[in-house]
Structures are given as structure tokens and as C-alpha cells.
Design a protein around this motif. Structure first.
Motif, PDB file in Angstrom:
ATOM      1  N   THR A   1      39.120  19.068  27.229  1.00  0.00           N
ATOM      2  CA  THR A   1      37.853  18.519  26.737  1.00  0.00           C
ATOM      3  C   THR A   1      37.603  18.929  25.293  1.00  0.00           C
ATOM      4  O   THR A   1      37.219  18.093  24.464  1.00  0.00           O
ATOM      5  CB  THR A   1      36.689  18.983  27.629  1.00  0.00           C
ATOM      6  OG1 THR A   1      36.919  18.525  28.959  1.00  0.00           O
ATOM      7  CG2 THR A   1      35.358  18.442  27.139  1.00  0.00           C
ATOM      8  N   ALA A   2      37.824  20.192  24.992  1.00  0.00           N
ATOM      9  CA  ALA A   2      37.603  20.664  23.620  1.00  0.00           C
ATOM     10  C   ALA A   2      38.503  19.908  22.635  1.00  0.00           C
ATOM     11  O   ALA A   2      38.046  19.513  21.556  1.00  0.00           O
ATOM     12  CB  ALA A   2      37.847  22.170  23.528  1.00  0.00           C
ATOM     13  N   LEU A   3      39.761  19.691  23.014  1.00  0.00           N
ATOM     14  CA  LEU A   3      40.683  18.973  22.124  1.00  0.00           C
ATOM     15  C   LEU A   3      40.285  17.508  21.950  1.00  0.00           C
ATOM     16  O   LEU A   3      40.234  17.006  20.825  1.00  0.00           O
ATOM     17  CB  LEU A   3      42.113  19.070  22.659  1.00  0.00           C
ATOM     18  CG  LEU A   3      42.761  20.450  22.588  1.00  0.00           C
ATOM     19  CD1 LEU A   3      44.102  20.442  23.320  1.00  0.00           C
ATOM     20  CD2 LEU A   3      42.932  20.899  21.151  1.00  0.00           C
ATOM     21  N   VAL A   4      40.013  16.838  23.075  1.00  0.00           N
ATOM     22  CA  VAL A   4      39.652  15.418  22.992  1.00  0.00           C
ATOM     23  C   VAL A   4      38.340  15.237  22.231  1.00  0.00           C
ATOM     24  O   VAL A   4      38.217  14.345  21.396  1.00  0.00           O
ATOM     25  CB  VAL A   4      39.562  14.780  24.397  1.00  0.00           C
ATOM     26  CG1 VAL A   4      38.938  13.393  24.339  1.00  0.00           C
ATOM     27  CG2 VAL A   4      40.945  14.700  25.020  1.00  0.00           C
ATOM     28  N   HIS A   5      37.385  16.103  22.474  1.00  0.00           N
ATOM     29  CA  HIS A   5      36.093  15.952  21.795  1.00  0.00           C
ATOM     30  C   HIS A   5      36.176  16.363  20.332  1.00  0.00           C
ATOM     31  O   HIS A   5      35.421  15.836  19.507  1.00  0.00           O
ATOM     32  CB  HIS A   5      35.008  16.706  22.552  1.00  0.00           C
ATOM     33  CG  HIS A   5      34.643  16.029  23.841  1.00  0.00           C
ATOM     34  ND1 HIS A   5      33.472  16.261  24.500  1.00  0.00           N
ATOM     35  CD2 HIS A   5      35.299  15.104  24.584  1.00  0.00           C
ATOM     36  CE1 HIS A   5      33.423  15.513  25.600  1.00  0.00           C
ATOM     37  NE2 HIS A   5      34.545  14.818  25.652  1.00  0.00           N
ATOM     38  N   LEU A   6      37.101  17.256  19.983  1.00  0.00           N
ATOM     39  CA  LEU A   6      37.318  17.562  18.568  1.00  0.00           C
ATOM     40  C   LEU A   6      37.877  16.335  17.848  1.00  0.00           C
ATOM     41  O   LEU A   6      37.419  15.981  16.760  1.00  0.00           O
ATOM     42  CB  LEU A   6      38.263  18.750  18.413  1.00  0.00           C
ATOM     43  CG  LEU A   6      38.504  19.236  16.986  1.00  0.00           C
ATOM     44  CD1 LEU A   6      37.196  19.660  16.323  1.00  0.00           C
ATOM     45  CD2 LEU A   6      39.503  20.392  16.989  1.00  0.00           C
ATOM     46  N   VAL A   7      38.828  15.667  18.489  1.00  0.00           N
ATOM     47  CA  VAL A   7      39.353  14.413  17.939  1.00  0.00           C
ATOM     48  C   VAL A   7      38.233  13.373  17.854  1.00  0.00           C
ATOM     49  O   VAL A   7      38.105  12.645  16.865  1.00  0.00           O
ATOM     50  CB  VAL A   7      40.528  13.883  18.788  1.00  0.00           C
ATOM     51  CG1 VAL A   7      40.919  12.468  18.399  1.00  0.00           C
ATOM     52  CG2 VAL A   7      41.730  14.815  18.677  1.00  0.00           C
ATOM     53  N   SER A   8      37.404  13.335  18.887  1.00  0.00           N
ATOM     54  CA  SER A   8      36.307  12.360  18.936  1.00  0.00           C
ATOM     55  C   SER A   8      35.330  12.526  17.792  1.00  0.00           C
ATOM     56  O   SER A   8      34.941  11.544  17.155  1.00  0.00           O
ATOM     57  CB  SER A   8      35.549  12.483  20.264  1.00  0.00           C
ATOM     58  OG  SER A   8      36.387  12.243  21.354  1.00  0.00           O
ATOM     59  N   VAL A   9      34.922  13.764  17.539  1.00  0.00           N
ATOM     60  CA  VAL A   9      33.959  13.953  16.446  1.00  0.00           C
ATOM     61  C   VAL A   9      34.624  13.683  15.103  1.00  0.00           C
ATOM     62  O   VAL A   9      33.968  13.204  14.172  1.00  0.00           O
ATOM     63  CB  VAL A   9      33.275  15.345  16.480  1.00  0.00           C
ATOM     64  CG1 VAL A   9      32.444  15.518  17.729  1.00  0.00           C
ATOM     65  CG2 VAL A   9      34.268  16.477  16.321  1.00  0.00           C
ATOM     66  N   GLY A  10      35.922  13.958  15.010  1.00  0.00           N
ATOM     67  CA  GLY A  10      36.645  13.609  13.783  1.00  0.00           C
ATOM     68  C   GLY A  10      36.672  12.109  13.574  1.00  0.00           C
ATOM     69  O   GLY A  10      36.414  11.621  12.467  1.00  0.00           O
ATOM     70  N   LEU A  11      36.973  11.375  14.639  1.00  0.00           N
ATOM     71  CA  LEU A  11      36.960   9.913  14.548  1.00  0.00           C
ATOM     72  C   LEU A  11      35.559   9.389  14.280  1.00  0.00           C
ATOM     73  O   LEU A  11      35.374   8.453  13.501  1.00  0.00           O
ATOM     74  CB  LEU A  11      37.509   9.298  15.836  1.00  0.00           C
ATOM     75  CG  LEU A  11      39.007   9.447  16.066  1.00  0.00           C
ATOM     76  CD1 LEU A  11      39.375   8.987  17.473  1.00  0.00           C
ATOM     77  CD2 LEU A  11      39.787   8.675  15.025  1.00  0.00           C
ATOM     78  N   GLY A  12      34.593   9.993  14.931  1.00  0.00           N
ATOM     79  CA  GLY A  12      33.209   9.572  14.715  1.00  0.00           C
ATOM     80  C   GLY A  12      32.792   9.744  13.269  1.00  0.00           C
ATOM     81  O   GLY A  12      32.081   8.908  12.713  1.00  0.00           O
ATOM     82  N   GLY A  13      33.253  10.836  12.676  1.00  0.00           N
ATOM     83  CA  GLY A  13      32.941  11.068  11.272  1.00  0.00           C
ATOM     84  C   GLY A  13      33.689  10.133  10.337  1.00  0.00           C
ATOM     85  O   GLY A  13      33.205   9.811   9.269  1.00  0.00           O
ATOM     86  N   LEU A  14      34.873   9.676  10.740  1.00  0.00           N
ATOM     87  CA  LEU A  14      35.692   8.839   9.863  1.00  0.00           C
ATOM     88  C   LEU A  14      35.526   7.342  10.099  1.00  0.00           C
ATOM     89  O   LEU A  14      35.330   6.572   9.168  1.00  0.00           O
ATOM     90  CB  LEU A  14      37.176   9.191  10.033  1.00  0.00           C
ATOM     91  CG  LEU A  14      37.611  10.561   9.565  1.00  0.00           C
ATOM     92  CD1 LEU A  14      39.067  10.805   9.917  1.00  0.00           C
ATOM     93  CD2 LEU A  14      37.399  10.697   8.065  1.00  0.00           C
ATOM     94  N   ILE A  15      35.662   6.921  11.342  1.00  0.00           N
ATOM     95  CA  ILE A  15      35.719   5.472  11.578  1.00  0.00           C
ATOM     96  C   ILE A  15      34.717   4.945  12.596  1.00  0.00           C
ATOM     97  O   ILE A  15      34.691   3.738  12.858  1.00  0.00           O
ATOM     98  CB  ILE A  15      37.132   5.052  12.016  1.00  0.00           C
ATOM     99  CG1 ILE A  15      37.536   5.763  13.295  1.00  0.00           C
ATOM    100  CG2 ILE A  15      38.125   5.254  10.921  1.00  0.00           C
ATOM    101  CD1 ILE A  15      38.824   5.266  13.897  1.00  0.00           C
ATOM    102  N   GLY A  16      33.941   5.820  13.210  1.00  0.00           N
ATOM    103  CA  GLY A  16      32.918   5.334  14.131  1.00  0.00           C
ATOM    104  C   GLY A  16      33.471   4.811  15.436  1.00  0.00           C
ATOM    105  O   GLY A  16      33.854   5.581  16.288  1.00  0.00           O
ATOM    106  N   ASP A  17      33.531   3.517  15.576  1.00  0.00           N
ATOM    107  CA  ASP A  17      33.838   2.962  16.893  1.00  0.00           C
ATOM    108  C   ASP A  17      35.159   2.194  16.996  1.00  0.00           C
ATOM    109  O   ASP A  17      35.374   1.479  17.966  1.00  0.00           O
ATOM    110  CB  ASP A  17      32.693   2.062  17.349  1.00  0.00           C
ATOM    111  CG  ASP A  17      32.476   0.905  16.406  1.00  0.00           C
ATOM    112  OD1 ASP A  17      31.670   0.032  16.740  1.00  0.00           O
ATOM    113  OD2 ASP A  17      33.100   0.866  15.334  1.00  0.00           O
TER     114      ASP A  17
END
Length: 189
Positions: free
Chosen positions: A44-60
């Protein structure tokens, strides 16, 4: 702190009844709670770290089709493996009692694959586009782990009252269903 609390609440609620919560319950009927919870937390920590990175860069914008297919095939493999069952020699049984590494690896890989492109990942990406990445990451991770910890508790209670054969068949069926759903997901979009 606002990002933390909002993310915790949103992801906790989103995780209730989700396939990964059902997976946590299934794993808890087969393995000790600590390696299951530890594997869930790391994935979860790894996937959500990637998620917030994507959220900060490309959104959806995520290429989830290939991820869903790979995860679906993996889950069908987990189903076959679970259904086949394992026979342990006395020496292997002693080793299994002393180590939890294999359970940890199995849970971590399964959760990592199942969370890629999942609604909680997409929700975390969305939250990260609106709130700070660190609070969103920690809050979403804690929210998901808390919801899955409830599933582990339920799984452990069920595991004490069901025959091992039923647990094996139920776990194999659950993995097969998750695999088919993941494979069907790109077709239903």
C-alpha cells in the motif's frame, strides 16, 4: 494535517468491501496476521507513493489496461496454486513455523498488483491533485491498512471455525474471481 485526515477517511471508506479487503480476509485464513498486515502495509505504501506522484504530475491519465491484464493473470495463477495445495515434509513444516517470509512476499506481491489501477489508487491520485502529497500519502496508506486490518481480524476468526479444505477452496475461488474481474475490467470500460 487536512490532507492526512481527508485521505484517511476517503480511502478507509473506499476500501470497505473492496477486492483487496476480501483478499486480506482470505490471506488471514491461511497465514499469521503479522506478515499479512506487514505485506499489505508495504504494498500500500509503495502503490500510494506512486499514486501521489502521479497525482502531482498527471492527475488522472493512467494506462490501466495492461496492468489489469497482468494482475488478472497473476490472480488466476494464485487460484491454481491455492487449489492445488501444498504438501510439506516434516523439515519444511518446521521451517514454515519458524519463518513468515514467504507469506510476506506473497501478500506484498498480490496486494501491489491488485492495487495498481484500483479505485483506491485512483482516489489517492485524485486526492493528491487537490491536497499535499505527503499528507495524502500517509493518510491514504493508514486508511487502507486500517480497513484491511479489520478484514484480517474477520479472516482469522473465520479460519478458526472452518475446515482447511473449505478455506483452500474458498481462497482459490476468491483469487479466481478477482482474476476474472481484473481481466474483464478493460473490456467493461
Amino acid at each position: 494535517m487536512q490532507a492526512f485526515w481527508i485521505s484517511l477517511a476517503v480511502i478507509f471508506v473506499a476500501e470497505l468491501g473492496d477486492k483487496s479487503q476480501l483478499m486480506a480476509m482470505t490471506f488471514a485464513t491461511r497465514f499469521k496476521p503479522l506478515p499479512v498486515l506487514t505485506g499489505i502495509t508495504l504494498a500500500t505504501a509503495l502503490v500510494h507513493l506512486v499514486s501521489v506522484g502521479l497525482g502531482g504530475l498527471i492527475g488522472d491519465a493512467l494506462p490501466t489496461t495492461a496492468i489489469s491484464i497482468a494482475a488478472g493473470i497473476a490472480f488466476l495463477g494464485f487460484a491454481a496454486w491455492t487449489l492445488r495445495g501444498d504438501e510439506l515434509s516434516d523439515e519444511e513444516s518446521g521451517k514454515a513455523a519458524r519463518t513468515t517470509r514467504n507469506a510476506f512476499v506473497a501478500v506484498t506481491v498480490a496486494f501491489f498488483l491488485s492495487e495498481l489501477g484500483d479505485k483506491t489508487m485512483l482516489a489517492t491520485i485524485t486526492l493528491a491533485t487537490q491536497h499535499g502529497w505527503f499528507g495524502t500519502w500517509i493518510g491514504s496508506t493508514v486508511g487502507m491498512v486500517a480497513a484491511d486490518a479489520l478484514a484480517i481480524l474477520v479472516g482469522r476468526l473465520l479460519g478458526r471455525h472452518l475446515p482447511e479444505k473449505w478455506i483452500r477452496y474458498g481462497a482459490a475461488a476468491a483469487f479466481a474471481v478477482f482474476g476474472v474481474l481484473l481481466l474483464a475490467e478493460p473490456l467493461l470500460r
